[in-house]
Scaffold this motif. Sequence first.
Motif, PDB file in Angstrom:
ATOM      1  N   PHE A   1       0.809  -1.217   0.000  1.00 43.26           N
ATOM      2  CA  PHE A   1       0.000   0.000   0.000  1.00 43.26           C
ATOM      3  C   PHE A   1       0.848   1.275   0.000  1.00 43.26           C
ATOM      4  O   PHE A   1       0.319   2.370  -0.241  1.00 43.26           O
ATOM      5  N   VAL A   2       2.126   1.152   0.287  1.00 45.22           N
ATOM      6  CA  VAL A   2       2.985   2.336   0.456  1.00 45.22           C
ATOM      7  C   VAL A   2       2.983   3.262  -0.765  1.00 45.22           C
ATOM      8  O   VAL A   2       2.904   4.497  -0.611  1.00 45.22           O
ATOM      9  N   PRO A   3       3.064   2.754  -2.016  1.00 48.99           N
ATOM     10  CA  PRO A   3       3.115   3.679  -3.164  1.00 48.99           C
ATOM     11  C   PRO A   3       1.897   4.596  -3.303  1.00 48.99           C
ATOM     12  O   PRO A   3       1.977   5.611  -4.008  1.00 48.99           O
ATOM     13  N   ALA A   4       0.793   4.276  -2.629  1.00 52.87           N
ATOM     14  CA  ALA A   4      -0.430   5.073  -2.789  1.00 52.87           C
ATOM     15  C   ALA A   4      -0.240   6.523  -2.360  1.00 52.87           C
ATOM     16  O   ALA A   4      -0.909   7.415  -2.888  1.00 52.87           O
ATOM     17  N   CYS A   5       0.672   6.773  -1.422  1.00 53.93           N
ATOM     18  CA  CYS A   5       0.850   8.154  -0.952  1.00 53.93           C
ATOM     19  C   CYS A   5       1.422   9.055  -2.044  1.00 53.93           C
ATOM     20  O   CYS A   5       1.331  10.281  -1.961  1.00 53.93           O
ATOM     21  N   LEU A   6       1.997   8.468  -3.097  1.00 48.00           N
ATOM     22  CA  LEU A   6       2.557   9.263  -4.188  1.00 48.00           C
ATOM     23  C   LEU A   6       1.492   9.848  -5.103  1.00 48.00           C
ATOM     24  O   LEU A   6       1.793  10.691  -5.951  1.00 48.00           O
ATOM     25  N   ALA A   7       0.243   9.413  -4.930  1.00 48.39           N
ATOM     26  CA  ALA A   7      -0.838   9.926  -5.784  1.00 48.39           C
ATOM     27  C   ALA A   7      -1.042  11.425  -5.613  1.00 48.39           C
ATOM     28  O   ALA A   7      -1.610  12.076  -6.495  1.00 48.39           O
ATOM     29  N   TYR A   8      -0.582  11.995  -4.496  1.00 52.00           N
ATOM     30  CA  TYR A   8      -0.704  13.436  -4.298  1.00 52.00           C
ATOM     31  C   TYR A   8       0.212  14.227  -5.234  1.00 52.00           C
ATOM     32  O   TYR A   8       0.005  15.424  -5.438  1.00 52.00           O
ATOM     33  N   PHE A   9       1.201  13.568  -5.807  1.00 49.65           N
ATOM     34  CA  PHE A   9       2.225  14.279  -6.569  1.00 49.65           C
ATOM     35  C   PHE A   9       2.163  14.019  -8.072  1.00 49.65           C
ATOM     36  O   PHE A   9       2.913  14.609  -8.830  1.00 49.65           O
ATOM     37  N   PHE A  10       1.278  13.109  -8.502  1.00 51.30           N
ATOM     38  CA  PHE A  10       1.210  12.759  -9.914  1.00 51.30           C
ATOM     39  C   PHE A  10      -0.239  12.774 -10.391  1.00 51.30           C
ATOM     40  O   PHE A  10      -1.146  12.323  -9.691  1.00 51.30           O
ATOM     41  N   THR A  11      -0.444  13.286 -11.595  1.00 52.75           N
ATOM     42  CA  THR A  11      -1.764  13.223 -12.231  1.00 52.75           C
ATOM     43  C   THR A  11      -1.766  12.291 -13.440  1.00 52.75           C
ATOM     44  O   THR A  11      -2.810  12.094 -14.068  1.00 52.75           O
ATOM     45  N   SER A  12      -0.621  11.723 -13.760  1.00 52.90           N
ATOM     46  CA  SER A  12      -0.532  10.761 -14.848  1.00 52.90           C
ATOM     47  C   SER A  12       0.576   9.758 -14.518  1.00 52.90           C
ATOM     48  O   SER A  12       1.407  10.006 -13.643  1.00 52.90           O
ATOM     49  N   GLY A  13       0.550   8.629 -15.222  1.00 54.51           N
ATOM     50  CA  GLY A  13       1.574   7.619 -15.007  1.00 54.51           C
ATOM     51  C   GLY A  13       1.198   6.610 -13.933  1.00 54.51           C
ATOM     52  O   GLY A  13       0.095   6.645 -13.368  1.00 54.51           O
ATOM     53  N   PRO A  14       2.113   5.706 -13.591  1.00 53.50           N
ATOM     54  CA  PRO A  14       1.797   4.597 -12.683  1.00 53.50           C
ATOM     55  C   PRO A  14       1.549   5.024 -11.240  1.00 53.50           C
ATOM     56  O   PRO A  14       0.985   4.248 -10.461  1.00 53.50           O
ATOM     57  N   PHE A  15       1.954   6.238 -10.848  1.00 55.81           N
ATOM     58  CA  PHE A  15       1.763   6.685  -9.473  1.00 55.81           C
ATOM     59  C   PHE A  15       0.602   7.662  -9.319  1.00 55.81           C
ATOM     60  O   PHE A  15       0.367   8.178  -8.223  1.00 55.81           O
ATOM     61  N   ALA A  16      -0.142   7.927 -10.398  1.00 55.14           N
ATOM     62  CA  ALA A  16      -1.377   8.698 -10.287  1.00 55.14           C
ATOM     63  C   ALA A  16      -2.442   7.811  -9.657  1.00 55.14           C
ATOM     64  O   ALA A  16      -2.284   6.590  -9.567  1.00 55.14           O
TER      65      ALA A  16
END
Length: 244
Positions: A179-194
């Motif tokens: 679940f850790v990568p989910a916090c990166l959604a605040y920084f991306f609007t496209s790509g694998p971490f959106a």
Amino acid sequence: MANRLQIVCAWAGPVMVVVAFIGWLISGVLPIPPAANDSPAEVVAFYGEHPTAVRAGLLLAAIGVSFVAPLCAVISVQMLRMEGAVPILSFLQLLLGAVTAVMLLVPMLFLNIAAFRPDRNPELTVMLNDAAWLMFLTPIAPFILQNVVIGYAVLEDRTARGVFPRWVGFANLWIGFMFVPACLAYFFTSGPFAWHGIFVFWFGLTFYAVWAFLMWWAVRQAVRKQIATERTVVTKVEPEVVST
């Protein structure tokens, strides 16, 4: 009766996954979720093109995710057997389970609020949409802590036969890490971490579904062992009662 109720609560795990996924399919969230970089027009179109299906599907999804509550309750019941007199981890797991149930339910309600008036100001619809998806996918701390608590309790279990297999503890720790990568959604609007990307949306849904089925299986096995142990005790006690 208590053992049957535990089995029923364990089945809430698969029910949660199946009902929620059906709801998301009906609403159009699956198989391709709305993207974080959708334009206001695309966001409004998602809710406005098939409003009845969206509302009905999100309502069903809201009902589905609520089934995590009985699953968490029965997990705590089994953890009480591990801890004994000082069940701190059992209570903590129950508390975190209640928090995760709320964090899963509230975003579904926000999405349905966005669908309630598709003709409102597009900026308001976008705000509700953004808030719902970020609330749904990024508050990972309660989820991770819950997995860590379960994993630690299982690995520290010192009961004679062990309530859950030790690999269930390691699996909980591993799933929590996913679940850790989910916090990166605040920084991306496209790509694998959106929020719609593989490391946020798909990892979150997939591994939470795996966790629900894993704990369903583990609880059922634990209850079956518990029933077998109780029957063995009764069988040993009855001849003694007869002989007296």
